[in-house]
Write a protein that holds these residues in place. Structure first.
Motif, PDB file in Angstrom:
ATOM      1  N   TYR A 169       0.865  -1.187   0.000  1.00 12.57           N
ATOM      2  CA  TYR A 169       0.000   0.000   0.000  1.00 12.57           C
ATOM      3  C   TYR A 169       0.895   1.227   0.000  1.00 12.57           C
ATOM      4  CZ  TYR A 169      -3.181   3.584   1.750  1.00 12.57           C
ATOM      5  OH  TYR A 169      -3.909   4.732   1.905  1.00 12.57           O
ATOM      6  N   ASP A 218       0.425   5.783  -0.040  1.00 14.43           N
ATOM      7  CA  ASP A 218      -0.326   7.019  -0.215  1.00 14.43           C
ATOM      8  C   ASP A 218       0.637   8.184  -0.051  1.00 14.43           C
ATOM      9  OD1 ASP A 218      -0.067   7.553   2.578  1.00 14.43           O
ATOM     10  OD2 ASP A 218      -1.998   6.646   3.022  1.00 14.43           O
ATOM     11  N   CYS A 241       2.557   7.661   3.722  1.00 13.05           N
ATOM     12  CA  CYS A 241       3.234   6.439   4.174  1.00 13.05           C
ATOM     13  C   CYS A 241       3.211   5.353   3.109  1.00 13.05           C
ATOM     14  CB  CYS A 241       2.624   5.924   5.477  1.00 13.05           C
ATOM     15  SG  CYS A 241       0.953   5.281   5.336  1.00 13.05           S
ATOM     16  N   VAL A 294       5.356  -0.681   8.018  1.00 14.59           N
ATOM     17  CA  VAL A 294       4.586   0.535   7.754  1.00 14.59           C
ATOM     18  C   VAL A 294       5.551   1.695   7.998  1.00 14.59           C
ATOM     19  CG1 VAL A 294       2.533   1.871   8.333  1.00 14.59           C
ATOM     20  CG2 VAL A 294       2.488  -0.621   8.540  1.00 14.59           C
ATOM     21  N   HIS A 322      -1.888   9.233  11.048  1.00 14.56           N
ATOM     22  CA  HIS A 322      -2.090   8.527   9.783  1.00 14.56           C
ATOM     23  C   HIS A 322      -1.302   7.218   9.747  1.00 14.56           C
ATOM     24  CE1 HIS A 322      -3.091   8.089   5.563  1.00 14.56           C
ATOM     25  NE2 HIS A 322      -1.825   7.814   5.334  1.00 14.56           N
ATOM     26  N   THR A 353      -3.110   3.657   9.479  1.00 13.58           N
ATOM     27  CA  THR A 353      -2.783   2.767   8.359  1.00 13.58           C
ATOM     28  C   THR A 353      -2.319   1.414   8.877  1.00 13.58           C
ATOM     29  OG1 THR A 353      -2.195   4.650   6.966  1.00 13.58           O
ATOM     30  CG2 THR A 353      -1.340   2.489   6.304  1.00 13.58           C
ATOM     31  N   LYS A 355      -5.368  -0.549   9.966  1.00 12.74           N
ATOM     32  CA  LYS A 355      -6.149  -1.063   8.836  1.00 12.74           C
ATOM     33  C   LYS A 355      -5.456  -2.254   8.184  1.00 12.74           C
ATOM     34  CE  LYS A 355      -8.265   3.353   7.710  1.00 12.74           C
ATOM     35  NZ  LYS A 355      -8.289   4.472   6.763  1.00 12.74           N
ATOM     36  N   VAL A 356      -4.147  -2.144   8.004  1.00 11.69           N
ATOM     37  CA  VAL A 356      -3.398  -3.244   7.381  1.00 11.69           C
ATOM     38  C   VAL A 356      -3.432  -4.474   8.282  1.00 11.69           C
ATOM     39  CG1 VAL A 356      -1.091  -3.998   6.654  1.00 11.69           C
ATOM     40  CG2 VAL A 356      -1.940  -1.748   5.983  1.00 11.69           C
TER      41      VAL A 356
END
Length: 81
Positions: free
Chosen positions: A20, A22, A25, A41, A60, A64, A67-68
């Motif tokens: 992932y 963005d 990150c 991360v 953030h 993140t 969520k991961v």
């Protein structure tokens, strides 16, 4: 930071298996995983310590990571059964 592998990955100067990404990150597979689905991360702005992150970056980054980790749990449970 010229000798930082994560800065090189962020600058697309070093390879990585990106999960992932963005504007703040990136999440990538660890090259020496300790467990299945071991990911890193990483904040995109280079800092040495978490305390150097802005409040926005820190919030953030941890959101993140949360969520991961939730997605990984779902994935690992679905593979186990």
């Amino acid at each position: 930071m010229s000798d930082c592998v994560f800065c090189a990955i962020n600058a697309k100067q070093a390879p990585a298996s990106m999960v992932y990404e963005d504007e703040l990150c990136m999440v990538l597979m660890d090259i020496f995983p300790l467990r299945p689905a071991h990911v890193l991360v990483i904040n995109k702005r280079h800092v040495q310590y978490v305390r150097e992150l802005t409040e926005q970056e820190r919030n953030h980054l941890f959101a993140t990571a949360n969520k991961v980790s939730q997605a990984m749990i779902v994935l690992l449970l679905s593979v186990a059964y």
